[in-house]
Design a protein around this motif. Structure first.
Motif, PDB file in Angstrom:
ATOM      1  N   GLU A  29       8.357  36.444  58.067  1.00 63.03           N
ATOM      2  CA  GLU A  29       8.658  37.868  57.885  1.00 63.03           C
ATOM      3  C   GLU A  29      10.139  38.094  57.613  1.00 63.03           C
ATOM      4  OE1 GLU A  29       6.819  40.832  60.164  1.00 63.03           O
ATOM      5  OE2 GLU A  29       5.040  39.641  60.667  1.00 63.03           O
ATOM      6  N   ILE A  30      10.988  37.228  58.141  1.00 63.44           N
ATOM      7  CA  ILE A  30      12.425  37.337  57.817  1.00 63.44           C
ATOM      8  C   ILE A  30      12.641  37.080  56.334  1.00 63.44           C
ATOM      9  CG2 ILE A  30      14.678  36.220  58.126  1.00 63.44           C
ATOM     10  CD1 ILE A  30      13.926  35.839  61.085  1.00 63.44           C
ATOM     11  N   ILE A  31      11.923  36.082  55.782  1.00 62.90           N
ATOM     12  CA  ILE A  31      12.061  35.777  54.349  1.00 62.90           C
ATOM     13  C   ILE A  31      11.673  36.980  53.509  1.00 62.90           C
ATOM     14  CG2 ILE A  31      11.121  34.374  52.463  1.00 62.90           C
ATOM     15  CD1 ILE A  31      10.902  32.061  54.455  1.00 62.90           C
ATOM     16  N   VAL A  32      10.612  37.666  53.910  1.00 59.30           N
ATOM     17  CA  VAL A  32      10.152  38.840  53.158  1.00 59.30           C
ATOM     18  C   VAL A  32      11.145  39.986  53.292  1.00 59.30           C
ATOM     19  CG1 VAL A  32       8.360  40.606  52.990  1.00 59.30           C
ATOM     20  CG2 VAL A  32       7.729  38.207  53.333  1.00 59.30           C
ATOM     21  N   ALA A  33      11.612  40.227  54.522  1.00 57.81           N
ATOM     22  CA  ALA A  33      12.476  41.384  54.781  1.00 57.81           C
ATOM     23  C   ALA A  33      13.918  41.152  54.356  1.00 57.81           C
ATOM     24  CB  ALA A  33      12.431  41.745  56.272  1.00 57.81           C
ATOM     25  N   VAL A  34      14.379  39.892  54.365  1.00 62.68           N
ATOM     26  CA  VAL A  34      15.769  39.570  54.027  1.00 62.68           C
ATOM     27  C   VAL A  34      15.752  38.516  52.923  1.00 62.68           C
ATOM     28  CG1 VAL A  34      18.030  38.960  54.967  1.00 62.68           C
ATOM     29  CG2 VAL A  34      16.289  39.941  56.484  1.00 62.68           C
ATOM     30  N   PRO A  35      15.614  38.929  51.671  1.00 64.72           N
ATOM     31  CA  PRO A  35      15.477  37.968  50.563  1.00 64.72           C
ATOM     32  C   PRO A  35      16.636  36.977  50.467  1.00 64.72           C
ATOM     33  CG  PRO A  35      14.951  40.193  49.832  1.00 64.72           C
ATOM     34  CD  PRO A  35      15.518  40.318  51.209  1.00 64.72           C
ATOM     35  N   GLY A  36      17.803  37.352  50.936  1.00 61.79           N
ATOM     36  CA  GLY A  36      18.952  36.465  50.860  1.00 61.79           C
ATOM     37  C   GLY A  36      18.752  35.167  51.613  1.00 61.79           C
ATOM     38  N   TYR A  37      17.805  35.136  52.533  1.00 63.92           N
ATOM     39  CA  TYR A  37      17.562  33.929  53.314  1.00 63.92           C
ATOM     40  C   TYR A  37      16.398  33.095  52.780  1.00 63.92           C
ATOM     41  CZ  TYR A  37      20.766  35.244  57.055  1.00 63.92           C
ATOM     42  OH  TYR A  37      21.883  35.538  57.783  1.00 63.92           O
ATOM     43  N   ALA A  38      15.797  33.523  51.679  1.00 58.85           N
ATOM     44  CA  ALA A  38      14.601  32.835  51.188  1.00 58.85           C
ATOM     45  C   ALA A  38      14.866  31.363  50.924  1.00 58.85           C
ATOM     46  CB  ALA A  38      14.098  33.522  49.924  1.00 58.85           C
ATOM     47  N   ASP A  39      15.962  31.058  50.233  1.00 56.58           N
ATOM     48  CA  ASP A  39      16.258  29.656  49.916  1.00 56.58           C
ATOM     49  C   ASP A  39      16.559  28.847  51.168  1.00 56.58           C
ATOM     50  OD1 ASP A  39      15.902  30.187  47.256  1.00 56.58           O
ATOM     51  OD2 ASP A  39      18.044  30.499  46.853  1.00 56.58           O
ATOM     52  N   ALA A  40      17.323  29.440  52.086  1.00 58.97           N
ATOM     53  CA  ALA A  40      17.729  28.707  53.288  1.00 58.97           C
ATOM     54  C   ALA A  40      16.537  28.391  54.194  1.00 58.97           C
ATOM     55  CB  ALA A  40      18.774  29.515  54.062  1.00 58.97           C
ATOM     56  N   PHE A  41      15.497  29.243  54.147  1.00 62.57           N
ATOM     57  CA  PHE A  41      14.388  29.096  55.084  1.00 62.57           C
ATOM     58  C   PHE A  41      13.226  28.285  54.522  1.00 62.57           C
ATOM     59  CE2 PHE A  41      14.931  32.818  58.283  1.00 62.57           C
ATOM     60  CZ  PHE A  41      16.208  32.374  58.542  1.00 62.57           C
ATOM     61  N   ASP A  98      25.301  41.766  57.452  1.00 65.16           N
ATOM     62  CA  ASP A  98      24.120  42.621  57.261  1.00 65.16           C
ATOM     63  C   ASP A  98      22.829  41.816  57.275  1.00 65.16           C
ATOM     64  OD1 ASP A  98      25.861  44.704  57.062  1.00 65.16           O
ATOM     65  OD2 ASP A  98      25.779  44.853  54.870  1.00 65.16           O
ATOM     66  N   ALA A  99      22.813  40.713  56.520  1.00 60.76           N
ATOM     67  CA  ALA A  99      21.585  39.934  56.421  1.00 60.76           C
ATOM     68  C   ALA A  99      21.218  39.309  57.770  1.00 60.76           C
ATOM     69  CB  ALA A  99      21.733  38.848  55.357  1.00 60.76           C
ATOM     70  N   LEU A 100      22.205  38.775  58.471  1.00 56.42           N
ATOM     71  CA  LEU A 100      21.911  38.121  59.744  1.00 56.42           C
ATOM     72  C   LEU A 100      21.419  39.124  60.783  1.00 56.42           C
ATOM     73  CD1 LEU A 100      21.845  35.646  61.505  1.00 56.42           C
ATOM     74  CD2 LEU A 100      24.290  35.948  61.961  1.00 56.42           C
ATOM     75  N   LEU A 101      22.047  40.280  60.845  1.00 56.89           N
ATOM     76  CA  LEU A 101      21.602  41.293  61.809  1.00 56.89           C
ATOM     77  C   LEU A 101      20.203  41.792  61.473  1.00 56.89           C
ATOM     78  CD1 LEU A 101      24.893  43.339  62.350  1.00 56.89           C
ATOM     79  CD2 LEU A 101      23.893  41.571  63.811  1.00 56.89           C
ATOM     80  N   ALA A 102      19.906  41.903  60.168  1.00 55.20           N
ATOM     81  CA  ALA A 102      18.545  42.287  59.768  1.00 55.20           C
ATOM     82  C   ALA A 102      17.550  41.215  60.206  1.00 55.20           C
ATOM     83  CB  ALA A 102      18.489  42.489  58.265  1.00 55.20           C
ATOM     84  N   ALA A 103      17.947  39.949  60.069  1.00 53.67           N
ATOM     85  CA  ALA A 103      17.070  38.856  60.494  1.00 53.67           C
ATOM     86  C   ALA A 103      16.831  38.913  62.001  1.00 53.67           C
ATOM     87  CB  ALA A 103      17.685  37.517  60.105  1.00 53.67           C
ATOM     88  N   TYR A 104      17.878  39.230  62.753  1.00 57.61           N
ATOM     89  CA  TYR A 104      17.700  39.371  64.201  1.00 57.61           C
ATOM     90  C   TYR A 104      16.694  40.485  64.529  1.00 57.61           C
ATOM     91  CZ  TYR A 104      21.495  36.292  65.831  1.00 57.61           C
ATOM     92  OH  TYR A 104      22.273  35.208  66.148  1.00 57.61           O
ATOM     93  N   ARG A 105      16.826  41.606  63.838  1.00 58.71           N
ATOM     94  CA  ARG A 105      15.921  42.729  64.123  1.00 58.71           C
ATOM     95  C   ARG A 105      14.476  42.368  63.798  1.00 58.71           C
ATOM     96  NH1 ARG A 105      20.318  45.606  61.867  1.00 58.71           N
ATOM     97  NH2 ARG A 105      19.313  45.679  59.809  1.00 58.71           N
ATOM     98  N   VAL A 106      14.273  41.720  62.647  1.00 60.26           N
ATOM     99  CA  VAL A 106      12.914  41.315  62.279  1.00 60.26           C
ATOM    100  C   VAL A 106      12.374  40.306  63.283  1.00 60.26           C
ATOM    101  CG1 VAL A 106      11.529  40.123  60.532  1.00 60.26           C
ATOM    102  CG2 VAL A 106      13.262  41.796  59.836  1.00 60.26           C
ATOM    103  N   GLY A 107      13.211  39.331  63.651  1.00 60.86           N
ATOM    104  CA  GLY A 107      12.778  38.330  64.613  1.00 60.86           C
ATOM    105  C   GLY A 107      12.408  38.938  65.955  1.00 60.86           C
ATOM    106  N   ALA A 108      13.191  39.902  66.400  1.00 58.30           N
ATOM    107  CA  ALA A 108      12.891  40.559  67.678  1.00 58.30           C
ATOM    108  C   ALA A 108      11.569  41.318  67.604  1.00 58.30           C
ATOM    109  CB  ALA A 108      14.035  41.508  68.041  1.00 58.30           C
ATOM    110  N   ARG A 109      11.357  42.020  66.471  1.00 59.38           N
ATOM    111  CA  ARG A 109      10.123  42.801  66.338  1.00 59.38           C
ATOM    112  C   ARG A 109       8.893  41.901  66.330  1.00 59.38           C
ATOM    113  NH1 ARG A 109       7.653  43.731  61.763  1.00 59.38           N
ATOM    114  NH2 ARG A 109       9.527  43.399  60.476  1.00 59.38           N
ATOM    115  N   VAL A 110       8.956  40.825  65.548  1.00 58.51           N
ATOM    116  CA  VAL A 110       7.809  39.914  65.460  1.00 58.51           C
ATOM    117  C   VAL A 110       7.572  39.229  66.809  1.00 58.51           C
ATOM    118  CG1 VAL A 110       6.942  37.805  64.369  1.00 58.51           C
ATOM    119  CG2 VAL A 110       8.127  39.530  62.993  1.00 58.51           C
TER     120      VAL A 110
END
Length: 405
Positions: A29-41, A98-110
């Motif tokens: 879900e982080i990959i979907v919500a934060v496209p900037g991390y798609a390659d890294a993940f 921005d991207a990392l904090l968004a990833a934290y929020r998605v991770g917390a929600r999931v």
């Protein structure tokens, strides 16, 4: 923050069993919500990140399930250190938080959604579930804060390092370091060389205001500047591509800053620009009404002032015929001779420059011809007089208008 009552062992076991799947879904879900991390993940790195997320969640779950005096909202040392390092890594990659904090929020929600579902299915009551949610988001807040701190520290550290490298580059340019060395320093400082650089001398306290409107590649040297008087209050700016029309903009931007501006030179040859600006400073050239000293517009003065003693000797020799007249007359004749040379003997133009009648010019030139004789027609004498009087006497002020005009 106080802890929660210990989870029943059956509930804790059910939640532990779900951790690998929760971690995988969090990454997806982080990959979907934060496209900037798609390659890294993706690929091997994605599996490592998923494992790291699982370990983080497991550590949190152990704290939350322990209850008693355990503060489940406070991550352990290794987890905080990992979050701090993650923030530094984001800064080194050139990304904002921005991207990392968004990833934290998605991770917390999931994590909250899936782990609470497992807890409820295992029989956990509403009140512990609500408390568990509060702890999840407090825990993520602490991790976010650690990452923000790491990001800020890395930016500050890298900024200082880059500034030091640019200062070294400026010093190397001013001392005329070899071209290959300059290229290496520019690469390490991540500084893209311009076509030209222009050296500007000005008080150190006025550099910040001056740099606001300058090219971001402008280099600043304030310490250990070669050949600069050790006053501690002068700095050197090396301004990119300030030739042609851009030079006019530079001069306007330096108005009122007591600046001396050298010529534009190839960026690796800016030492020559600095040398000329330094000579203009030492020779006492000043700008009119706060304007910067434009050395390109003062070349004749720079040449004439290059050897002040030689100029004084030349002036004494070529003006020797005027020693036989009084001081007042000598001053008037000297300035008349200067204007006569500059205006190629055009009497009306000489009179206008001196604010006198053309007949007065004629009278004074008659006196000068009597004193110099045929030498005023000799090309070498004319050259010597032109050089000697080029910057000798300032033009007179115009007379005040009479009340009858």
């Amino acid at each position: 923050m106080p802890g929660v009552a210990p989870f029943p062992e059956a509930v804790a076991d059910a939640m532990r069993r779900e951790l690998p799947k929760v971690a995988e879904r969090a990454v997806e879900e982080i990959i979907v919500a934060v496209p900037g991390y798609a390659d890294a993940f993706t690929g091997k790195m994605g599996r490592k990140i998923s494992t790291a997320v699982e370990l983080t969640l497991r550590g949190f779950l152990e704290l939350a399930a322990a209850g008693g005096n355990a503060d489940a909202a406070t991550p352990g040392g290794p987890v905080v250190e990992a979050a701090y390092a993650l923030g530094r890594g984001e800064a080194r990659s050139g990304r904002s938080m921005d991207a990392l904090l968004a990833a934290y929020r998605v991770g917390a929600r999931v994590s909250w959604r899936d782990m609470s579902a497992a807890a409820v299915a295992a029989g956990l009551g509403p009140e512990p579930v609500a408390r568990f949610a509060e702890l999840v988001f407090a825990y993520i807040d602490r991790l976010s804060a650690a990452s923000v701190s790491g990001h800020a520290d890395e930016l500050a550290s890298s900024g200082r390092a880059a500034q030091r490298l640019r200062e070294r580059l400026a010093h190397a340019l001013l001392t005329g370091a070899p071209h290959a060395e300059l290229i290496g320093l520019a690469q390490r400082a991540e500084w893209t060389p311009p076509r030209t650089l222009t050296a500007v001398l000005l008080p150190e306290g006025r550099t910040r205001g001056a740099m606001v409107s300058l090219d971001p590649r402008t280099l600043l040297a304030t310490e250990d500047v070669p050949d600069l008087e050790p006053t501690g209050d002068l700095a050197v700016l090396l301004v990119p591509d300030a030739e042609g029309v851009a030079r006019g903009a530079l001069l306007r931007g330096l108005a009122g800053r007591e600046a001396v501006v050298g010529p534009a030179r190839g960026w690796w040859e800016v030492q020559a620009s600095y040398g000329r600006a330094l000579r203009a400073l030492r020779q006492g050239l000043t700008g009119a009404e706060g304007e910067p000293v434009d050395t390109d517009a003062r070349l004749a003065e720079l040449v004439l002032r290059a050897d002040e003693q030689a100029l004084a000797d030349l002036r004494t020799r070529v003006l020797a015929p005027l020693e036989s007249v009084g001081d007042t007359a000598r001053e008037k004749l000297t300035e008349t001779l200067r204007c006569w040379l500059l205006h190629h003997g055009r009497r009306d133009q000489v009179a206008a420059a001196l604010f006198v009648h053309p007949q007065t010019v004629r009278y004074r030139m008659t006196q000068l011809r009597e004193l110099y004789g045929p030498r005023l027609e000799d090309p070498q004498t004319v050259l010597d007089l032109t050089v000697a009087l080029g910057v000798a006497v300032p033009p007179p002020a115009p007379p005040e208008a009479s009340s009858g005009r």
